[in-house]
Motif scaffolding. Sequence first.
Motif, PDB file in Angstrom:
ATOM      1  N   MET A  36     -12.501 -57.173  29.235  1.00 18.85           N
ATOM      2  CA  MET A  36     -12.590 -57.393  30.683  1.00 18.85           C
ATOM      3  C   MET A  36     -11.429 -58.261  31.180  1.00 18.85           C
ATOM      4  O   MET A  36     -10.950 -58.083  32.287  1.00 18.85           O
ATOM      5  N   GLN A 177     -14.044 -52.605  34.091  1.00 19.68           N
ATOM      6  CA  GLN A 177     -13.660 -51.237  33.757  1.00 19.68           C
ATOM      7  C   GLN A 177     -13.411 -50.437  35.035  1.00 19.68           C
ATOM      8  O   GLN A 177     -14.107 -50.610  36.030  1.00 19.68           O
TER       9      GLN A 177
ATOM     10  N   ARG B 233     -20.578 -44.537  28.693  1.00 19.91           N
ATOM     11  CA  ARG B 233     -19.250 -44.786  29.237  1.00 19.91           C
ATOM     12  C   ARG B 233     -18.346 -43.570  29.065  1.00 19.91           C
ATOM     13  O   ARG B 233     -17.568 -43.233  29.960  1.00 19.91           O
ATOM     14  N   VAL B 236     -18.929 -41.196  31.812  1.00 16.51           N
ATOM     15  CA  VAL B 236     -18.421 -41.705  33.085  1.00 16.51           C
ATOM     16  C   VAL B 236     -16.891 -41.646  33.107  1.00 16.51           C
ATOM     17  O   VAL B 236     -16.279 -41.210  34.078  1.00 16.51           O
ATOM     18  N   TYR B 243     -20.093 -44.013  38.036  1.00 12.14           N
ATOM     19  CA  TYR B 243     -20.196 -45.278  37.318  1.00 12.14           C
ATOM     20  C   TYR B 243     -21.564 -45.927  37.510  1.00 12.14           C
ATOM     21  O   TYR B 243     -22.079 -46.613  36.619  1.00 12.14           O
ATOM     22  N   GLN B 246     -23.875 -45.681  34.661  1.00 17.73           N
ATOM     23  CA  GLN B 246     -23.481 -46.111  33.318  1.00 17.73           C
ATOM     24  C   GLN B 246     -24.369 -47.218  32.754  1.00 17.73           C
ATOM     25  O   GLN B 246     -24.613 -48.226  33.399  1.00 17.73           O
ATOM     26  N   GLN B 249     -22.445 -52.234  28.004  1.00 21.68           N
ATOM     27  CA  GLN B 249     -21.784 -53.526  28.206  1.00 21.68           C
ATOM     28  C   GLN B 249     -21.110 -53.613  29.565  1.00 21.68           C
ATOM     29  O   GLN B 249     -21.219 -54.619  30.254  1.00 21.68           O
ATOM     30  N   THR B 250     -20.393 -52.574  29.940  1.00 23.95           N
ATOM     31  CA  THR B 250     -19.675 -52.618  31.213  1.00 23.95           C
ATOM     32  C   THR B 250     -20.438 -51.888  32.315  1.00 23.95           C
ATOM     33  O   THR B 250     -19.912 -51.668  33.394  1.00 23.95           O
TER      34      THR B 250
END
Lengths: 253, 316
Positions: A36, A177, B233, B236, B243, B246, B249-250
Amino acid sequence: MNILTLVRQVPDAEARVKISQQAVDLDGTTLVVDGMDEYGVEEALRLRESGASVEQIIALAIGPKRNEDALRTALAMGVDRAIHVETDEQFDAVTLSKVVAQVAHAENVGLILVGGQEADWDSQALGAASAERLGWPQLTWTNELKLDGETLSGRHDVDDGNESFRVTLPAVVTTQQGLNEPRYPTLPNIMKAKKKELRKDDAASYGLQARVRTVGAEIQTRARRNTMIDGKDPQAAAAQLLELLRNEAKVLA
Amino acid sequence: MILIVAEHAAGKLGKATLEMVTAARESGREGPITVLVLGQNVSAIATEAAAVADQVLVADLPQLATYNAETWAAAATQIAQEGEAHTVIIGGSRSGREYAPRVAVKLDAPYLEDVTSLKASGAALQGQRYTYLARVTETVEAEGPVVVVTVKPGSFAAAAPAGAAGEQYDVELTLPAPRVEVTGKSVEKSSRVALTEADVIVTGGRGVGSPENFSKYVEGLADALGAGVGATRAVVDAGWRPYAEQVGQTGKTVQPGAYIALGVSGAVQHLSGMGKSKNIIAINKDAEAPIFKVADYGIVGDINEIVPALIEASKR
């Protein structure tokens, strides 16, 4: 105007995490720059490349000696210089924001870029806490950014979707992201990075006092049933799965 | 007092607020449980909150019509100071975790972020939280005249009314002018249940094969089961799905009763977003996929055959 990018060093996602004496032990673990944060480094470089008036891009890391590796990576990506506040003590994000705010003041920073969520301590607090200490606005979970003079605009995720925004610098932006695709350092740039300034600061001069204590840590995995169903007969497998979900797991009506 | 800042949307009190009330009750911290409702035209929400709280403070102001980190932080701080709160509890939503650190700095308070449990331990307040991509559970504690806490959604049961409804009071606030100008907004609209509230989630990975298959199988099964739709992910990034769907983690963190993973391999980053689901069901043709290691129920087989059979069977 200078841009400050925060760089954290975290375990590689695939690395095994181990616990010793009630705490996470990173000895021997492969460490990488937090993904990140990499978006933040990349975005700083792109803002300058897009013609924004950026004098210097400075990377900041706070942590043990090994964090030099993360800063070298940022320097090899194209950051101009780095500051390492070296400490072996663990600090929570709200405490660490004191360092960020002081460095931002001292270095004439107008924009801070930091990862939206840490891959080690799972905190989202560093950007917001730094913004509050500086008295600046913040944009979190940003996935599009443009700098035109002193006006920063872009798009970021919010609770129920996403918003386009406009704000006048200075500001703190947390990255994620989708913002960009971070570049790989090339060999010539890795060589050049060795000559760039990596300043060491004494952590004691920032007056830090940890406010959150970690009193225990355990690797916790939920025991799973691991019931395998033969998929060769799709109809039978489907019927068996639904029966188990309804009557054993009791998750379907 | 224990101050809880209410989460609400579309004129209704959010489930997260009821979960925060349970956290406050279980914490063992003393004093009245006070819910602060910030917004405009929020009287119905305040009444809902009063059913579970000792008292409700209402700031019904045009400046609070839309959420803003600086405004919310200023409001929560002012009320915490005036009410001499020793514990401030904020939701672990995206917005909550955005303004809570500002409140902690303003109050010069320690901050326990995204906890899954909360209890008094002597003079300290102790909580647990997931770290290292949800592979580790750490116990953290802090003490001070006031501690700021965010609570991970889904970690506490929703509070039921206890005794008489709490009194409601209007409060006055001095608020800063927001500096971030919102120039556009896109709200995630889905006819399906929201991912973070869904009790059943059907998620598709690259193994589903194509965007068309995703619609047919992942959305098809989700609709048959009344479930939410998630994506990995990889899906996506490939542009198959937005997104907003999703998980990982992100993306979003979820812990539904049943998480049905179709063609999902089970990368660590994905597991960190769904690994706490009560039941994990994996369907994948690759018997070596890591997802099977964490699955309660697994089928090694072809999505193209098994999912239509599941959709058909679930209608019976």
